[in-house]
Design a protein around this motif. Sequence first.
Motif, PDB file in Angstrom:
ATOM      1  N   ILE A  77      16.219  -4.977 -19.109  1.00 23.80           N
ATOM      2  CA  ILE A  77      15.148  -5.056 -20.106  1.00 23.80           C
ATOM      3  C   ILE A  77      14.611  -3.685 -20.472  1.00 23.80           C
ATOM      4  O   ILE A  77      13.816  -3.559 -21.380  1.00 23.80           O
ATOM      5  CB  ILE A  77      13.981  -5.938 -19.609  1.00 23.80           C
ATOM      6  N   LEU A  78      15.042  -2.660 -19.760  1.00 28.13           N
ATOM      7  CA  LEU A  78      14.524  -1.327 -20.032  1.00 28.13           C
ATOM      8  C   LEU A  78      15.610  -0.536 -20.762  1.00 28.13           C
ATOM      9  O   LEU A  78      16.750  -0.979 -20.844  1.00 28.13           O
ATOM     10  CB  LEU A  78      14.128  -0.651 -18.709  1.00 28.13           C
ATOM     11  N   ASP A  79      15.241   0.591 -21.262  1.00 26.99           N
ATOM     12  CA  ASP A  79      16.197   1.310 -22.098  1.00 26.99           C
ATOM     13  C   ASP A  79      16.472   2.687 -21.491  1.00 26.99           C
ATOM     14  O   ASP A  79      15.851   3.660 -21.868  1.00 26.99           O
ATOM     15  CB  ASP A  79      15.603   1.423 -23.511  1.00 26.99           C
ATOM     16  N   GLY A 134      13.300   8.685  -5.342  1.00 28.83           N
ATOM     17  CA  GLY A 134      12.875   7.572  -6.186  1.00 28.83           C
ATOM     18  C   GLY A 134      12.543   7.953  -7.620  1.00 28.83           C
ATOM     19  O   GLY A 134      12.177   7.093  -8.427  1.00 28.83           O
ATOM     20  N   LYS A 135      12.679   9.241  -7.959  1.00 28.74           N
ATOM     21  CA  LYS A 135      12.179   9.673  -9.276  1.00 28.74           C
ATOM     22  C   LYS A 135      13.147   9.441 -10.429  1.00 28.74           C
ATOM     23  O   LYS A 135      12.835   9.738 -11.586  1.00 28.74           O
ATOM     24  CB  LYS A 135      11.750  11.136  -9.207  1.00 28.74           C
ATOM     25  N   GLY A 136      14.333   8.930 -10.134  1.00 26.31           N
ATOM     26  CA  GLY A 136      15.224   8.510 -11.220  1.00 26.31           C
ATOM     27  C   GLY A 136      16.075   9.587 -11.848  1.00 26.31           C
ATOM     28  O   GLY A 136      16.484   9.446 -13.009  1.00 26.31           O
ATOM     29  N   LEU A 137      16.347  10.644 -11.105  1.00 27.07           N
ATOM     30  CA  LEU A 137      17.250  11.703 -11.563  1.00 27.07           C
ATOM     31  C   LEU A 137      16.890  12.210 -12.966  1.00 27.07           C
ATOM     32  O   LEU A 137      17.710  12.175 -13.891  1.00 27.07           O
ATOM     33  CB  LEU A 137      18.722  11.236 -11.526  1.00 27.07           C
ATOM     34  N   GLY A 138      15.662  12.640 -13.110  1.00 29.53           N
ATOM     35  CA  GLY A 138      15.240  13.258 -14.369  1.00 29.53           C
ATOM     36  C   GLY A 138      15.304  12.353 -15.580  1.00 29.53           C
ATOM     37  O   GLY A 138      15.699  12.785 -16.663  1.00 29.53           O
ATOM     38  N   GLY A 139      14.938  11.097 -15.412  1.00 28.58           N
ATOM     39  CA  GLY A 139      14.833  10.201 -16.575  1.00 28.58           C
ATOM     40  C   GLY A 139      16.101   9.423 -16.888  1.00 28.58           C
ATOM     41  O   GLY A 139      16.108   8.624 -17.826  1.00 28.58           O
ATOM     42  N   THR A 140      17.167   9.641 -16.128  1.00 29.09           N
ATOM     43  CA  THR A 140      18.387   8.863 -16.385  1.00 29.09           C
ATOM     44  C   THR A 140      18.186   7.421 -15.931  1.00 29.09           C
ATOM     45  O   THR A 140      18.689   6.480 -16.539  1.00 29.09           O
ATOM     46  CB  THR A 140      19.581   9.483 -15.632  1.00 29.09           C
ATOM     47  N   TYR A 141      17.457   7.254 -14.839  1.00 31.03           N
ATOM     48  CA  TYR A 141      17.168   5.926 -14.279  1.00 31.03           C
ATOM     49  C   TYR A 141      15.658   5.779 -14.118  1.00 31.03           C
ATOM     50  O   TYR A 141      14.944   6.785 -14.060  1.00 31.03           O
ATOM     51  CB  TYR A 141      17.869   5.779 -12.918  1.00 31.03           C
TER      52      TYR A 141
END
Length: 166
Positions: A77-79, A134-141
């Motif tokens: 559901i997220l982009d 947990g930070k999502g690899l710089g906005g990729t996740y």
Amino acid sequence: MQKIIPYLAILIVIIYAVYNAKFHNPKKVDTHTHTNYEEHIKTHKTTTHYEDELSHINTDEYTKEYIIRVIDHGSNILDFKGGEMEGGFAAHDDAEKIACYVMEFSGKKCTAPYPKNAAMFYTSICGGCHGDDGKGLGGTYPDLTKAKLLGIEKRESFLRSMSMHK
Ligand code: HEC
């Protein structure tokens, strides 16, 4: 004889349907007290249900259930550049402790203690995408350190839009 078989079958179905409607309906609802039952359900029951969910959407317990659901069933559901997340990266039996570990990224806590090996499970199963921090690899996740996870944010605005008391 051959010819009446279809008619017999239809008759049996009809008899069964009538039986079901007349005698076998333990949850029969009283539609007489509300002139428009459908409307009633929509504006009253469902709304109450949404409001129930809204009333505990900011609890740690809700966050935990949400994370477990994502681990079990995935999310699309997220982009994010990383695409969607499939369910089942971790076994269902490990989902709860991993969720507890993830919650600590944003200072939340599970009420019951959970096994220490959760960290190892997180790092080896989830860390590759969401990062060991947990930070999502710089906005990729998605960033799992956010005070309110994006899926919960989305759900909350949906629930508010459905709620009578906005
Ligand atoms: C292959 C990469 C990948 C792996 C491995 C992975 N995820 Fe995800 N995760 C994603 C992506 C991509 C999304 C966003 C999906 C979407 O569009 O809804 C996501 C979404 C999430 C969300 C929702 C975030 C939000 O802000 O609402 C949570 C929670 C989550 N993942 C937890 C985990 C946990 C815990 C694990 C390990 C069991 C894990 N993920 C493993 C890629 C991954």
